[in-house]
Structures are given as structure tokens and as C-alpha cells.
Design a protein around this motif. Sequence first.
Motif, PDB file in Angstrom:
ATOM      1  N   VAL A 110       0.855  -1.192   0.000  1.00 35.35           N
ATOM      2  CA  VAL A 110       0.000   0.000   0.000  1.00 35.35           C
ATOM      3  C   VAL A 110       0.889   1.239   0.000  1.00 35.35           C
ATOM      4  O   VAL A 110       1.870   1.313   0.739  1.00 35.35           O
ATOM      5  CB  VAL A 110      -0.934   0.016   1.223  1.00 35.35           C
ATOM      6  N   LYS A 111       0.529   2.195  -0.849  1.00 38.91           N
ATOM      7  CA  LYS A 111       1.283   3.442  -0.955  1.00 38.91           C
ATOM      8  C   LYS A 111       0.383   4.622  -0.635  1.00 38.91           C
ATOM      9  O   LYS A 111      -0.841   4.533  -0.746  1.00 38.91           O
ATOM     10  CB  LYS A 111       1.826   3.601  -2.372  1.00 38.91           C
ATOM     11  N   ALA A 112       1.005   5.740  -0.274  1.00 38.42           N
ATOM     12  CA  ALA A 112       0.259   6.965  -0.014  1.00 38.42           C
ATOM     13  C   ALA A 112      -0.550   7.310  -1.253  1.00 38.42           C
ATOM     14  O   ALA A 112      -0.046   7.227  -2.375  1.00 38.42           O
ATOM     15  CB  ALA A 112       1.211   8.103   0.337  1.00 38.42           C
ATOM     16  N   GLY A 113      -1.819   7.644  -1.058  1.00 40.88           N
ATOM     17  CA  GLY A 113      -2.695   7.988  -2.168  1.00 40.88           C
ATOM     18  C   GLY A 113      -3.559   6.832  -2.649  1.00 40.88           C
ATOM     19  O   GLY A 113      -4.516   7.039  -3.388  1.00 40.88           O
ATOM     20  N   ASP A 114      -3.219   5.590  -2.267  1.00 40.79           N
ATOM     21  CA  ASP A 114      -4.056   4.441  -2.625  1.00 40.79           C
ATOM     22  C   ASP A 114      -5.409   4.576  -1.942  1.00 40.79           C
ATOM     23  O   ASP A 114      -5.494   5.022  -0.799  1.00 40.79           O
ATOM     24  CB  ASP A 114      -3.420   3.124  -2.173  1.00 40.79           C
ATOM     25  N   VAL A 115      -6.456   4.172  -2.651  1.00 41.01           N
ATOM     26  CA  VAL A 115      -7.793   4.145  -2.077  1.00 41.01           C
ATOM     27  C   VAL A 115      -8.199   2.679  -1.948  1.00 41.01           C
ATOM     28  O   VAL A 115      -8.299   1.964  -2.942  1.00 41.01           O
ATOM     29  CB  VAL A 115      -8.809   4.905  -2.970  1.00 41.01           C
ATOM     30  N   ILE A 116      -8.411   2.231  -0.716  1.00 44.06           N
ATOM     31  CA  ILE A 116      -8.776   0.835  -0.465  1.00 44.06           C
ATOM     32  C   ILE A 116     -10.239   0.651  -0.830  1.00 44.06           C
ATOM     33  O   ILE A 116     -11.103   1.359  -0.325  1.00 44.06           O
ATOM     34  CB  ILE A 116      -8.521   0.465   1.004  1.00 44.06           C
ATOM     35  N   VAL A 117     -10.509  -0.313  -1.736  1.00 43.26           N
ATOM     36  CA  VAL A 117     -11.884  -0.548  -2.167  1.00 43.26           C
ATOM     37  C   VAL A 117     -12.439  -1.884  -1.673  1.00 43.26           C
ATOM     38  O   VAL A 117     -13.646  -2.045  -1.559  1.00 43.26           O
ATOM     39  CB  VAL A 117     -12.032  -0.425  -3.699  1.00 43.26           C
ATOM     40  N   SER A 118     -11.549  -2.855  -1.363  1.00 44.04           N
ATOM     41  CA  SER A 118     -12.039  -4.102  -0.776  1.00 44.04           C
ATOM     42  C   SER A 118     -10.908  -4.837  -0.073  1.00 44.04           C
ATOM     43  O   SER A 118      -9.734  -4.664  -0.389  1.00 44.04           O
ATOM     44  CB  SER A 118     -12.682  -5.014  -1.826  1.00 44.04           C
ATOM     45  N   LEU A 119     -11.303  -5.648   0.905  1.00 42.20           N
ATOM     46  CA  LEU A 119     -10.385  -6.504   1.636  1.00 42.20           C
ATOM     47  C   LEU A 119     -11.011  -7.881   1.670  1.00 42.20           C
ATOM     48  O   LEU A 119     -12.146  -8.047   2.146  1.00 42.20           O
ATOM     49  CB  LEU A 119     -10.155  -5.969   3.053  1.00 42.20           C
ATOM     50  N   ARG A 131     -13.864  -3.050  10.602  1.00 42.12           N
ATOM     51  CA  ARG A 131     -14.682  -4.248  10.835  1.00 42.12           C
ATOM     52  C   ARG A 131     -14.094  -5.458  10.114  1.00 42.12           C
ATOM     53  O   ARG A 131     -13.952  -6.534  10.697  1.00 42.12           O
ATOM     54  CB  ARG A 131     -16.118  -3.994  10.359  1.00 42.12           C
ATOM     55  N   VAL A 132     -13.713  -5.288   8.860  1.00 48.16           N
ATOM     56  CA  VAL A 132     -13.199  -6.409   8.076  1.00 48.16           C
ATOM     57  C   VAL A 132     -11.809  -6.824   8.572  1.00 48.16           C
ATOM     58  O   VAL A 132     -11.515  -8.015   8.665  1.00 48.16           O
ATOM     59  CB  VAL A 132     -13.179  -6.069   6.568  1.00 48.16           C
ATOM     60  N   VAL A 133     -10.974  -5.856   8.924  1.00 49.12           N
ATOM     61  CA  VAL A 133      -9.639  -6.169   9.443  1.00 49.12           C
ATOM     62  C   VAL A 133      -9.754  -6.978  10.731  1.00 49.12           C
ATOM     63  O   VAL A 133      -8.994  -7.921  10.953  1.00 49.12           O
ATOM     64  CB  VAL A 133      -8.818  -4.876   9.674  1.00 49.12           C
ATOM     65  N   ALA A 134     -10.718  -6.651  11.573  1.00 51.91           N
ATOM     66  CA  ALA A 134     -10.904  -7.371  12.838  1.00 51.91           C
ATOM     67  C   ALA A 134     -11.236  -8.841  12.608  1.00 51.91           C
ATOM     68  O   ALA A 134     -10.965  -9.679  13.472  1.00 51.91           O
ATOM     69  CB  ALA A 134     -11.997  -6.707  13.667  1.00 51.91           C
ATOM     70  N   ASP A 135     -11.802  -9.176  11.448  1.00 48.55           N
ATOM     71  CA  ASP A 135     -12.171 -10.555  11.142  1.00 48.55           C
ATOM     72  C   ASP A 135     -11.034 -11.364  10.517  1.00 48.55           C
ATOM     73  O   ASP A 135     -11.177 -12.572  10.315  1.00 48.55           O
ATOM     74  CB  ASP A 135     -13.379 -10.592  10.202  1.00 48.55           C
ATOM     75  N   VAL A 136      -9.921 -10.725  10.189  1.00 44.12           N
ATOM     76  CA  VAL A 136      -8.787 -11.432   9.596  1.00 44.12           C
ATOM     77  C   VAL A 136      -7.983 -12.077  10.716  1.00 44.12           C
ATOM     78  O   VAL A 136      -7.540 -11.404  11.650  1.00 44.12           O
ATOM     79  CB  VAL A 136      -7.892 -10.474   8.768  1.00 44.12           C
TER      80      VAL A 136
END
Length: 75
Positions: free
Chosen positions: A11-20, A33-38
Motif C-alpha cells: 500500500v502506498k500513499a494515495g491508494d484508495v482501499i476498495v475491498s479486503l 470491521r473487516v480487518v478485525a475478522d482477519v
Amino acid sequence: TDDSVAAKAGVKAGDVIVSLNGSRIDDPSDLRRVVADVDPGAEFTLDVMRDKKPVTLKGKAEERRSRRPTVRTIL
């Protein structure tokens, strides 16, 4: 930060996270919420938009660190 799980995944500065892991991310609370489930040690897939182009990154979750130190009082 340079040593973060996100940085290690690419991940780089300026990236927009759209899904995990296929779960759509619309706002920061979705990401938390999604990170907590990993599970710690599990591999994950992160889809980001970089320079208006989709990019898929892969990483591995680390063990969760406690935010508060454990304090014990011994009398």
C-alpha cells in the motif's frame, strides 16, 4: 508507516482501499470491521485504486498487539 502490514503488502500513499478479502470498503469503519475478522497469520487480498487503476495486493496479517500495556499490582 514503513514497517506496517499495509506497507509490507505494498500500500502506498494515495491508494484508495476498495475491498479486503472481497468485502467492499466504503468508509474507515468498514475497513476496521473487516480487518478485525482477519485471523493473525492469515493471508489477505487488498484491492486498491492507484492512479485511477485497480491494483490487487496480497499480504499476511500479523499477530495483534495490545494497545494498552498490562499492569499488575502485587501486594
